[in-house]
Write a protein that holds these residues in place. Structure first.
Motif, mmCIF file in Angstrom:
data_model
loop_
_atom_site.group_PDB
_atom_site.id
_atom_site.type_symbol
_atom_site.label_atom_id
_atom_site.label_comp_id
_atom_site.label_asym_id
_atom_site.label_seq_id
_atom_site.Cartn_x
_atom_site.Cartn_y
_atom_site.Cartn_z
ATOM 1 N N VAL A 135 0.840 -1.196 0.000
ATOM 2 C CA VAL A 135 0.000 0.000 0.000
ATOM 3 C C VAL A 135 0.876 1.248 0.000
ATOM 4 N N VAL A 136 0.288 2.327 -0.506
ATOM 5 C CA VAL A 136 0.932 3.639 -0.525
ATOM 6 C C VAL A 136 -0.055 4.628 0.073
ATOM 7 N N ALA A 137 0.409 5.492 0.955
ATOM 8 C CA ALA A 137 -0.456 6.497 1.572
ATOM 9 C C ALA A 137 0.301 7.822 1.664
ATOM 10 N N ARG A 138 -0.401 8.894 1.400
ATOM 11 C CA ARG A 138 0.197 10.222 1.451
ATOM 12 C C ARG A 138 -0.585 11.077 2.441
ATOM 13 N N GLY A 139 0.133 11.735 3.350
ATOM 14 C CA GLY A 139 -0.541 12.552 4.348
ATOM 15 C C GLY A 139 0.437 13.112 5.365
ATOM 16 N N ARG A 140 -0.096 13.448 6.536
ATOM 17 C CA ARG A 140 0.708 14.040 7.611
ATOM 18 C C ARG A 140 0.613 13.182 8.870
ATOM 19 N N TYR A 141 1.758 12.961 9.502
ATOM 20 C CA TYR A 141 1.768 12.255 10.778
ATOM 21 C C TYR A 141 1.137 13.134 11.855
ATOM 22 N N GLU A 142 0.424 12.466 12.788
ATOM 23 C CA GLU A 142 -0.171 13.152 13.934
ATOM 24 C C GLU A 142 0.329 12.481 15.220
ATOM 25 N N PRO A 143 1.494 12.902 15.703
ATOM 26 C CA PRO A 143 2.096 12.232 16.861
ATOM 27 C C PRO A 143 1.357 12.466 18.172
ATOM 28 N N GLU A 144 0.395 13.383 18.198
ATOM 29 C CA GLU A 144 -0.323 13.646 19.447
ATOM 30 C C GLU A 144 -1.080 12.411 19.934
ATOM 31 N N GLN A 145 -1.499 11.564 19.020
ATOM 32 C CA GLN A 145 -2.217 10.349 19.413
ATOM 33 C C GLN A 145 -1.464 9.103 18.950
ATOM 34 N N GLN A 146 -0.177 9.212 19.079
ATOM 35 C CA GLN A 146 0.734 8.098 18.797
ATOM 36 C C GLN A 146 0.744 7.141 19.986
ATOM 37 N N ILE A 147 0.928 5.848 19.732
ATOM 38 C CA ILE A 147 1.035 4.893 20.829
ATOM 39 C C ILE A 147 2.311 4.072 20.666
ATOM 40 N N LEU A 148 2.814 3.614 21.798
ATOM 41 C CA LEU A 148 3.974 2.732 21.844
ATOM 42 C C LEU A 148 3.497 1.367 22.335
ATOM 43 N N ILE A 149 3.733 0.327 21.535
ATOM 44 C CA ILE A 149 3.350 -1.027 21.933
ATOM 45 C C ILE A 149 4.502 -1.629 22.736
ATOM 46 N N ASP A 150 4.222 -1.966 23.969
ATOM 47 C CA ASP A 150 5.254 -2.397 24.917
ATOM 48 C C ASP A 150 5.663 -3.848 24.668
ATOM 49 N N ASN A 151 6.805 -4.206 25.287
ATOM 50 C CA ASN A 151 7.302 -5.598 25.301
ATOM 51 C C ASN A 151 7.611 -6.129 23.912
ATOM 52 N N ARG A 152 8.224 -5.314 23.090
ATOM 53 C CA ARG A 152 8.707 -5.755 21.784
ATOM 54 C C ARG A 152 10.224 -5.904 21.879
ATOM 55 N N VAL A 153 10.712 -7.056 21.443
ATOM 56 C CA VAL A 153 12.125 -7.396 21.641
ATOM 57 C C VAL A 153 12.828 -7.431 20.290
ATOM 58 N N HIS A 154 14.014 -6.810 20.243
ATOM 59 C CA HIS A 154 14.857 -6.847 19.049
ATOM 60 C C HIS A 154 16.272 -7.195 19.480
ATOM 61 N N GLN A 155 16.764 -8.330 18.977
ATOM 62 C CA GLN A 155 18.111 -8.803 19.304
ATOM 63 C C GLN A 155 18.336 -8.859 20.812
ATOM 64 N N GLY A 156 17.330 -9.356 21.517
ATOM 65 C CA GLY A 156 17.441 -9.543 22.952
ATOM 66 C C GLY A 156 17.215 -8.305 23.791
ATOM 67 N N GLN A 157 16.917 -7.171 23.170
ATOM 68 C CA GLN A 157 16.723 -5.926 23.911
ATOM 69 C C GLN A 157 15.254 -5.531 23.880
ATOM 70 N N ALA A 158 14.735 -5.134 25.042
ATOM 71 C CA ALA A 158 13.330 -4.740 25.138
ATOM 72 C C ALA A 158 13.125 -3.356 24.538
ATOM 73 N N GLY A 159 11.917 -3.138 24.046
ATOM 74 C CA GLY A 159 11.609 -1.842 23.472
ATOM 75 C C GLY A 159 10.145 -1.725 23.115
ATOM 76 N N TYR A 160 9.855 -0.796 22.206
ATOM 77 C CA TYR A 160 8.498 -0.504 21.790
ATOM 78 C C TYR A 160 8.402 -0.513 20.267
ATOM 79 N N ARG A 176 7.721 16.352 9.903
ATOM 80 C CA ARG A 176 6.644 17.320 9.757
ATOM 81 C C ARG A 176 6.316 17.482 8.285
ATOM 82 N N GLY A 177 5.122 17.943 8.013
ATOM 83 C CA GLY A 177 4.725 18.146 6.637
ATOM 84 C C GLY A 177 4.212 16.861 6.001
ATOM 85 N N THR A 178 3.944 16.951 4.728
ATOM 86 C CA THR A 178 3.379 15.819 3.997
ATOM 87 C C THR A 178 4.450 14.793 3.667
ATOM 88 N N VAL A 179 4.119 13.528 3.915
ATOM 89 C CA VAL A 179 5.038 12.435 3.604
ATOM 90 C C VAL A 179 4.273 11.383 2.809
#
Length: 259
Positions: free
Chosen positions: A81-106, A144-147
């Motif tokens: 898929v392709v989508a064009r628009g603007r990010y809205e970080p005010e309602q961004q979420i971080l999904i917890d307990n995601r592991v990459h190469q043995g290190q915890a993160g989001y 910021r801006g259109t991506v």
């Protein structure tokens, strides 16, 4: 004292199976469970194989451009898929307990407002490390801006066992979630939302982080290994039951019992 009569008594030639009630009931209770668990593991492996085959097939289709019209998730699943628009970080979420190469993160999921209307689509921008203190969230840089973002359309699955809800309780916007439930997210925002999540392409420069998306058929060998273990345990249980309760008999013992 007269010994208890066996619950099961079978004779093949000079071999006789004589088993009591409780060993037989235990075997009959455990054996179907072990076989069922083995079949379940094989079914899980088969499901992943079918999903990977669907994924590979849909990767050959042309990319779909998302607009401000709510799509059918089944029609978009695994499509480019392709989508064009603007990010809205005010309602961004971080999904917890995601592991990459043995290190915890989001995993960082940011709404993208499509440029032709009010509809948003969540973009999984990848993995960021946890840091030294959970009380301090990582700093997330957002373009910021259109991506224009490109990626894979994923349909989040919320079935299965989870400890607690997706969104933690509390007033106001809660930025850290345990897992993504699109219905719960939709209930906590005021805008229409596409029923998919875009997994941002690893080579995209539009606000991405670590993106090593797992293949859908990952872990098939593990499921098959678990199935083999359960079937082996079932066979061992049956063999032990037979060996412990089978013995050779002489001619006298082969005669019918008389009261």
């Amino acid at each position: 004292m007269t010994p208890a009569r066996p619950f099961i008594r079978l004779r093949i030639g000079r071999l006789q199976l004589r088993a009591g009630l409780w060993p037989t009931l235990a075997m009959l209770a455990l054996l179907p469970v072990m076989i069922g668990l083995g079949m379940w593991q094989l079914d899980r492996a088969g499901q992943k194989l079918r999903l990977q085959a669907e994924y590979d097939s849909r990767q050959q289709e042309p990319a779909v451009r998302l607009m401000s019209v709510l799509e059918n998730p089944d029609a978009l699943r695994f499509r480019r898929v392709v989508a064009r628009g603007r990010y809205e970080p005010e309602q961004q979420i971080l999904i917890d307990n995601r592991v990459h190469q043995g290190q915890a993160g989001y995993h960082v999921l940011t709404p993208l407002r499509l440029e032709d209307g009010a509809v948003r689509v969540l973009v999984n921008r990848g993995w960021v490390p946890l840091g030294q203190d959970r009380a301090v969230l990582p700093r997330i840089e957002t373009p910021r801006g259109t991506v224009e973002v490109r990626g894979l359309a994923a349909v989040p699955q919320t079935k299965g066992f989870h400890l607690g809800g997706a969104k933690p309780p509390g007033e106001g916007w809660q930025p850290v979630w345990q897992y993504l439930d699109l219905d719960v997210f939709r209930d906590n925002v005021t805008f229409p939302l596409q029923p998919i999540v875009i997994l941002l392409d690893p080579d995209s420069s539009n606000g991405g982080f670590v993106r090593q998306w797992a293949r859908l058929d990952a872990g098939i060998a593990t499921h098959q290994g678990y199935a083999f273990q359960w079937f082996s345990l079932a066979a061992a249980l049956a063999a032990i039951y037979i060996l412990l309760n089978t013995r050779k008999t002489d001619y006298a013992e082969n005669q019918p019992d008389h009261d």
